[in-house]
Design an enzyme around this catalytic site. Sequence first.
Site, PDB file in Angstrom:
ATOM      1  N   SER A  60      21.102  43.162  31.356  1.00 47.63           N
ATOM      2  CA  SER A  60      20.641  42.411  30.073  1.00 47.63           C
ATOM      3  C   SER A  60      19.370  43.361  29.501  1.00 47.63           C
ATOM      4  O   SER A  60      18.607  43.825  30.577  1.00 47.63           O
ATOM      5  CB  SER A  60      20.460  41.294  30.051  1.00 47.63           C
ATOM      6  OG  SER A  60      19.030  40.779  30.161  1.00 47.63           O
ATOM      7  N   LYS A  61      19.431  43.773  28.485  1.00 45.21           N
ATOM      8  CA  LYS A  61      18.395  44.614  27.908  1.00 45.21           C
ATOM      9  C   LYS A  61      17.147  44.002  28.379  1.00 45.21           C
ATOM     10  O   LYS A  61      16.137  44.637  28.724  1.00 45.21           O
ATOM     11  CB  LYS A  61      18.518  44.666  26.303  1.00 45.21           C
ATOM     12  CG  LYS A  61      17.001  45.187  25.683  1.00 45.21           C
ATOM     13  CD  LYS A  61      17.534  46.224  24.979  1.00 45.21           C
ATOM     14  CE  LYS A  61      16.123  46.692  24.180  1.00 45.21           C
ATOM     15  NZ  LYS A  61      15.844  48.188  24.144  1.00 45.21           N
ATOM     16  N   ARG A  62      16.848  42.715  28.033  1.00 39.94           N
ATOM     17  CA  ARG A  62      15.349  41.900  28.325  1.00 39.94           C
ATOM     18  C   ARG A  62      15.011  42.081  29.787  1.00 39.94           C
ATOM     19  O   ARG A  62      13.944  42.439  30.169  1.00 39.94           O
ATOM     20  CB  ARG A  62      15.763  40.528  28.443  1.00 39.94           C
ATOM     21  CG  ARG A  62      16.061  39.999  26.821  1.00 39.94           C
ATOM     22  CD  ARG A  62      15.823  38.536  26.698  1.00 39.94           C
ATOM     23  NE  ARG A  62      14.246  38.076  26.827  1.00 39.94           N
ATOM     24  CZ  ARG A  62      13.394  38.027  25.871  1.00 39.94           C
ATOM     25  NH1 ARG A  62      13.827  38.299  24.586  1.00 39.94           N
ATOM     26  NH2 ARG A  62      12.353  37.700  25.828  1.00 39.94           N
TER      27      ARG A  62
END
Length: 468
Positions: A239-241
């Site tokens: 995930s980007k986070r």
Amino acid sequence: MSSSGPRFRFAPSPTGYFHVGGARTALYNWALAKRLGGRFVLRIEDTDEARNRPEWTTGIIDALAWIGISTEDPAFEGPYFQSEYASAHIAAAERLYESGLAYYCDLTSEQIQERAKASGTPGYDGYSRDRGLGPGPGHVLRFRVPSGQTVVNDLVRGTVEFDSAHVEDFVLLRGNGTPMFLLANVVDDMAMQITHVVRAEEHLPNTPKQQMLWEALGADPPVWAHVPVLVNEQRKKLSKRRDKVALEQYRAEGYLADAMVNYLMTLGWAPSGDTEIVPWAQIQEAFRLEDVNHAPAFFDVKKLTAFNGDYIRMMPPEVFVAAASDWIPAEWDRDVFTRVSDLVQTRVATMTEIATMVDFLFTDTVDIDPASWNKTMKASEARAVLSDAAKVYEICQWDTASLKNELEMLGESHGVKLGKAQAPVRVAVTGRSVGPPLFESLEVLGREAVLARMRAALELPDSLAADE
RNA sequence: GCCCCCAUCGUCUAGUGGCCUAGGACACCACCCUUUCAAGGUGGCGGCACGGGUUCGAAUCCCGUUGGGGGUGCCA
């Protein structure tokens, strides 16, 4: 335009960056379209207002081009923009409504939740199925999910069965009349005559719903293939986070497209034989969906980096020099770099490492790393060796072999081997204790600069205060 | 919770009932080479999650357990 081959599609939604998992999915589709003489259709799924910026589409196209999927290729088709087909999506929804395959419902999300809580069964319960509601503000159109089983034939997973008892009557049109993903996706795939839907496993639960839609709309569903997701070391979907997922970032950090592409293709699949480093042409010929693994794969940056180093070393010297030119400051003398490029090529794993490895060749003075200096000067003979070397280097021949021989002899007189003797000279001249081969570097730098640095270093105390 | 998917060295994988004493790659360790560091070479460490079947024979087939993952929006 007219092509009778299979039609694959890649349908990203614009997000401002290009996910490495998306890159792999695109590559799978591309390999298949190319080998089978079919098409790779790019469709930008921009129907979510919140995710809609023109420059993001440019980013997608640039990223695809970088990994070898070019809009110039005859197999490439698009990009199409989902938002431009909204009227077709709505028309399809209305057809479904008119034929009784879909119905309107005026329940709010809160009301649905309350009913679900009260009944103990999660999701929408079909409350409005037979209420005969018509369209109106706040009314969503829901698909009347037929009872029974839906059998999905998946090229990587085989046969997957879904019982309609667990599939709720999903929303086709929102309360404001705009189409939802499931509907838009299917209508577009039908309109674009997509024959193969190859996408990430996270879409598998959507598949029975979409297949029902294909059938309700009177068409034969495409061939499905759900490939495993890419995960991080915690085994969670990238995930980007949490994770470094942007293809653009790897590109900026000096990863080569060929290495990235090759590495991505070994996640969930492997070329036959004992080597994983294989050219794209070979991958394209060998790749089969049937051979794709079923389990999630860890995206290992260390292994990617190893691949990258291999690809850098595989470059012909002149190609490396040309490529490196984009990664070093414009003011650096290309001729000087060319003289040491082969020493650099075997020592870097990413293109960004090039500049820091040889920066000392392009500056007037050198910053000495205190830790390196202090450690080196702990050796009892270090200062004397440096001092003597400064004298010998005033008069000796200025070439790699002589520079080496002189220091080797000098070292012997101090009772140390060359490995030990070169250390103080290296720190004095390059500022660090590791780097490219020393004598080659000295030759390139020139006598004047080398002597100046050695003399300056001799003025320094044995122990330097750390920078910070 | 419910639905679905999955399970070979730490990681990515090869393996599709006998060629498996399970092969390769990354990582790690050792040695060689060596002007530092790399690169290269050689060797090593290390795995079929568990339990039942089926079979003359199972990493490969079936069932269960356990363990992971994905989904569960008027996002895509």
